[in-house]
Design an enzyme around this catalytic site. Structure first.
Site, PDB file in Angstrom:
ATOM      1  N   LYS A  76     -20.052  21.271 -22.002  1.00 10.19           N
ATOM      2  CA  LYS A  76     -21.048  21.569 -23.232  1.00 10.19           C
ATOM      3  C   LYS A  76     -19.997  21.099 -24.231  1.00 10.19           C
ATOM      4  O   LYS A  76     -20.534  20.761 -25.409  1.00 10.19           O
ATOM      5  CB  LYS A  76     -21.167  23.211 -23.253  1.00 10.19           C
ATOM      6  CG  LYS A  76     -21.984  23.892 -22.258  1.00 10.19           C
ATOM      7  CD  LYS A  76     -23.243  23.360 -22.789  1.00 10.19           C
ATOM      8  CE  LYS A  76     -24.383  24.103 -22.088  1.00 10.19           C
ATOM      9  NZ  LYS A  76     -25.849  24.045 -22.574  1.00 10.19           N
ATOM     10  N   ASP A 104     -25.218  31.904 -23.702  1.00  9.02           N
ATOM     11  CA  ASP A 104     -25.227  32.531 -22.294  1.00  9.02           C
ATOM     12  C   ASP A 104     -23.723  32.248 -21.697  1.00  9.02           C
ATOM     13  O   ASP A 104     -23.248  32.700 -20.688  1.00  9.02           O
ATOM     14  CB  ASP A 104     -26.080  31.725 -21.229  1.00  9.02           C
ATOM     15  CG  ASP A 104     -27.235  32.618 -21.248  1.00  9.02           C
ATOM     16  OD1 ASP A 104     -27.464  33.899 -21.629  1.00  9.02           O
ATOM     17  OD2 ASP A 104     -28.596  31.775 -20.851  1.00  9.02           O
TER      18      ASP A 104
END
Length: 375
Positions: A76, A104
């Site tokens: 990410k 999340d």
């Protein structure tokens, strides 16, 4: 947000003929050069696993191992760092700025890390069900963390409201009408991963993959993968099949593809926390609808077994990262497997690439999953 219409329930598998002919614009130039200039950048491994190739009945099988990317245990940071770079380039220098997001787990930690490295503040909203260890990892980056007693979609809504002030900006990896530029920059950031795969396959004597398997939450990473492989000119290397994988408890992209329009689905508990999303990104949807050849949903047990098997072969993969192997197995076994293999264009000479987006350190559930399976 899309509503959930009264359509039939989505199947666990869906094939979509014609996706390999769909085309889109490529990612912009300069993204990989930006990442290459960051401290600690190095291409992540593309590991060949002959035993899994033999199990799958294909020629060669590789796993893109994102267990360590720019100091974090997931991919990410590629999207967060590029998006924040673009945001700051358009703002006047100086003055306070808080980076706000919902997560999340891995995206929020990447935003928090980027903020810390740049001397900025971060505020991260976390939905119900995220493991306390993941929440603690975000807080350890110096971010303010707000836990939301609701779903991922509700956390996104809370984050969007919190970012409405002049000294805050929403850095969210899902898009909707009116909020598309920043999610688009996040998607662009992921293009570095795909460019690395091109170079690594070429070094292994492979002109390109025949199948790429990608885990899906809201679909932003899958959008980047579709963009990479569906923006190539024709004629050129044969376009690979693209297979998305989701948890059975949160298969919003599979449901949307089955219905032909974006829909929201209720989410349940899953160890694949980073994929526990009920609504596809509006920005990603045209790419998913146009460019995905197939979609499949898997169980937590499927993912746990895949993670344990990858660990035995030397690849650290959390439940989300192992989902592509679980999805490949779901596609190639059981009743109808021959038809699914044909739909994916697989034969004994095919090259498969699995995108393992996180290591075990990114998801505290991973260790518990492995222990449960072994018991």
């Amino acid at each position: 947000m899309p509503e959930n219409p009264s359509f039939r329930p989505a199947p666990r598998w869906l094939a979509r003929p014609g996706a390999r002919a769909w085309r889109c614009a490529p990612a912009p130039d300069g993204v990989r050069d930006f990442h290459a200039a960051l401290p600690g950048y190095a291409p992540t491994p593309l590991t060949e696993l002959p035993s899994l190739a033999a199990e799958s009945g294909v020629g060669r099988l590789f796993v893109k191992d994102e267990s360590s990317r720019l100091g974090l245990p997931a991919f990410k940071a590629l999207g967060a760092s590029w998006a924040v770079h673009r945001i700051l380039a358009e703002r006047p220098a100086g003055g306070p700025l808080t980076l706000v997001t919902a997560t999340d787990g891995n995206h929020g930690r990447a935003v928090a890390r980027t903020a810390r490295l740049l001397g900025r503040s971060a505020h991260v909203f976390v939905p119900s069900g995220v493991h306390p260890g993941a929440v603690a990892a975000i807080a350890a980056e110096g971010a303010e963390v707000t836990e939301v007693a609701g779903s991922y979609d509700e956390a996104v809504q809370r984050a969007a409201r919190a970012a409405e002030g002049p000294d805050a900006v929403l850095v969210q990896d899902t898009g909707w009408p009116g909020y598309e530029r920043i999610p688009g920059w996040i998607v662009e950031g992921y293009s570095t991963l795909c460019a690395e795969i091109d170079d690594q396959l070429a070094a292994a004597g492979v002109p390109g993959p025949g199948l790429v398997v990608v885990p899906v939450g809201v679909g932003s990473f899958a959008q980047a993968v579709v963009t990479h492989y569906r923006s190539r000119p024709v004629p050129g290397p044969a376009a690979p099949a693209l297979l998305s994988v989701e948890p059975e408890t949160a298969a919003c992209v599979l449901a949307s593809l089955a219905h032909g329009v974006p829909v929201s689905v209720p989410t349940g508990d899953t160890t694949m926390a980073g994929l526990n999303c009920g609504t596809p990104s509006g920005l990603a949807w045209p790419h998913l609808h146009g460019g995905l050849d197939a979609a499949v949903a898997v169980t937590d047990a499927d993912s746990a077994r895949a993670a344990a098997d990858l660990a035995a072969l030397g690849v650290s993969s959390g439940p989300c990262g192992a989902a592509p192997l679980a999805g490949l197995r779901a596609a190639l076994t059981g009743e109808g497997a021959d038809e699914r293999r044909t739909a994916l264009g697989l034969d004994a000479t095919s090259v498969v690439v699995l995108l393992s987006t996180e290591g075990t350190a990114a998801n505290p559930h991973a260790h518990a999953d492995t222990d449960t399976r072994d018991a």
